[in-house]
Design a protein around this motif. Sequence first.
Motif, PDB file in Angstrom:
ATOM      1  N   UNK A 165     178.173 -55.029  67.422  1.00 33.37           N
ATOM      2  CA  UNK A 165     177.180 -54.092  67.932  1.00 33.37           C
ATOM      3  C   UNK A 165     176.799 -53.132  66.813  1.00 33.37           C
ATOM      4  N   UNK A 166     175.550 -52.689  66.829  1.00 36.32           N
ATOM      5  CA  UNK A 166     175.073 -51.742  65.820  1.00 36.32           C
ATOM      6  C   UNK A 166     174.483 -50.521  66.507  1.00 36.32           C
ATOM      7  N   UNK A 167     174.830 -49.351  65.988  1.00 39.16           N
ATOM      8  CA  UNK A 167     174.090 -48.151  66.374  1.00 39.16           C
ATOM      9  C   UNK A 167     173.156 -47.828  65.208  1.00 39.16           C
ATOM     10  N   UNK A 168     171.885 -47.703  65.517  1.00 40.32           N
ATOM     11  CA  UNK A 168     170.855 -47.496  64.497  1.00 40.32           C
ATOM     12  C   UNK A 168     170.225 -46.127  64.722  1.00 40.32           C
ATOM     13  N   UNK A 169     170.324 -45.269  63.709  1.00 38.50           N
ATOM     14  CA  UNK A 169     169.774 -43.916  63.798  1.00 38.50           C
ATOM     15  C   UNK A 169     168.588 -43.793  62.856  1.00 38.50           C
ATOM     16  N   UNK A 170     167.513 -43.164  63.354  1.00 35.56           N
ATOM     17  CA  UNK A 170     166.260 -43.120  62.595  1.00 35.56           C
ATOM     18  C   UNK A 170     165.652 -41.729  62.718  1.00 35.56           C
ATOM     19  N   UNK A 171     165.286 -41.122  61.585  1.00 38.63           N
ATOM     20  CA  UNK A 171     164.469 -39.906  61.598  1.00 38.63           C
ATOM     21  C   UNK A 171     163.423 -40.006  60.497  1.00 38.63           C
ATOM     22  N   UNK A 172     162.696 -38.904  60.246  1.00 44.59           N
ATOM     23  CA  UNK A 172     161.592 -38.971  59.284  1.00 44.59           C
ATOM     24  C   UNK A 172     162.057 -39.243  57.863  1.00 44.59           C
ATOM     25  N   UNK A 173     163.345 -39.040  57.595  1.00 45.04           N
ATOM     26  CA  UNK A 173     163.844 -39.174  56.230  1.00 45.04           C
ATOM     27  C   UNK A 173     164.520 -40.508  55.967  1.00 45.04           C
ATOM     28  N   UNK A 174     164.720 -41.318  57.010  1.00 45.00           N
ATOM     29  CA  UNK A 174     165.333 -42.611  56.772  1.00 45.00           C
ATOM     30  C   UNK A 174     165.980 -43.194  58.012  1.00 45.00           C
ATOM     31  N   UNK A 175     166.564 -44.398  57.816  1.00 49.52           N
ATOM     32  CA  UNK A 175     167.221 -45.124  58.912  1.00 49.52           C
ATOM     33  C   UNK A 175     168.591 -45.575  58.434  1.00 49.52           C
ATOM     34  N   UNK A 176     169.596 -45.467  59.329  1.00 48.13           N
ATOM     35  CA  UNK A 176     170.963 -45.837  58.991  1.00 48.13           C
ATOM     36  C   UNK A 176     171.536 -46.687  60.116  1.00 48.13           C
ATOM     37  N   UNK A 177     172.394 -47.632  59.732  1.00 45.86           N
ATOM     38  CA  UNK A 177     173.009 -48.535  60.706  1.00 45.86           C
ATOM     39  C   UNK A 177     174.514 -48.623  60.445  1.00 45.86           C
ATOM     40  N   UNK A 178     175.289 -48.619  61.522  1.00 46.43           N
ATOM     41  CA  UNK A 178     176.731 -48.855  61.445  1.00 46.43           C
ATOM     42  C   UNK A 178     177.110 -49.887  62.495  1.00 46.43           C
TER      43      UNK A 178
END
Length: 406
Positions: A165-178
């Motif tokens: 499973x991945x939690x994907x976080x996104x805002x105006x400065x970028x996107x990160x996945x764990x």
Amino acid sequence: MIPPKITHVTSGGHLQVRKGSPVRLECSATGNPMPNITWTRKNNLLPNGEEQYTSSVYVIENMDRHKGGTYICTANNGVGQVATSQIILHVLYPPEISVENPIVYSGEGQEAMLVCIVHGESQPEVLWHKDTMQIDQTERHVIENRGARHTLIIRKVHPQDFGNYSCIADNQLGKTRKTVTLTGKPKAAVFRSMPNSQWKDRYNISWIVDSHSPIEEYKLYYRLVDGDVLAGHEGLYMDAINRKTHHTYMGTNMLEYDRKIPAMDAYSFNGGGGGGSGIVGMGSGSYGGHNMHHKWSRTDWRDVVLPAFPYSHHYTQGMSYLLRGLEPDQQYEARVQSRNRYGWSDFSESFLFTTSNTDTEIRDLSVTHRGGNSNSGPTLARQHHWSVTLSVVSLLVTLSILRRTF
């Protein structure tokens, strides 16, 4: 004599900066004599680890979210009251994610909780995926967030729920996945036997395993620990004399000696079967139906496959095994893997035990059972331990033989 007065601070006291950028904080003051300027950070140390710094300028290299906060400049010249002003430093950065548990163990019909801790400025949007498919809120999939803590709850786990499973976080400065892995495999085993044997050539080794599904078999690996070999990590050893790294396990063919333990194949070297005791030989082994002959070093790894019978449906399951043919007054290292219907667990941590230089006169024979609550929950798991010692019986038999003799 004029008391201090602060006349200027950077950006009027509010400053936004991107992660990775340098920051220059300035504070100007008047007074007679000329005031000294001291920097502090509210409820925290300065990024350099100091409580305060004296200068009209404070420079922070390579900003990150941990260096943000309220910076206070204080002007003091010993006349009247000190003057203070503050700069609120706000750091803009792409999402940063940490997972509470990278591997979550569960079982069919159980509840699983996957947690990501997400920080970001501005506040990121967080989505959950299984492989490439986005997960939406359903009766079985509950998505919660409280502050930085984002949780995916899977109720009544099905076999198809296991996976990545991945939690994907996104805002105006970028996107990160764990990534978080939900698995039905057993946890790594924990050894429970005493480190010292009462026999010089045998050792009764035991361990417990947490698993939501019944354990089907175990692989026990053990080796003699040579005094010239220093133990390392993951089965890697280093010769104390020539500092040359080497591995000492024979895999599927004679060319595969250089193997780490985690890469071991399902290879049983002349091992005893069943759930009782067996002896691991020193002559020949078999793999895939083909006999192989190899002169084993004293410090080579040996392995034995142990079926778990009868199956236990307790959450905490256990196993004991009597190793034979050991050398007296020597130290051995052991590791174990467990398998249930979903696959093999990770290797246990290394366990060291020592054989005796003489046998104990009266040998205790014990029967041990370990188990957990049948509700299969880690928080509800209990261990039951009972032991029957036959020392008295052995003594009575010995006395009976002596009386008949005389």
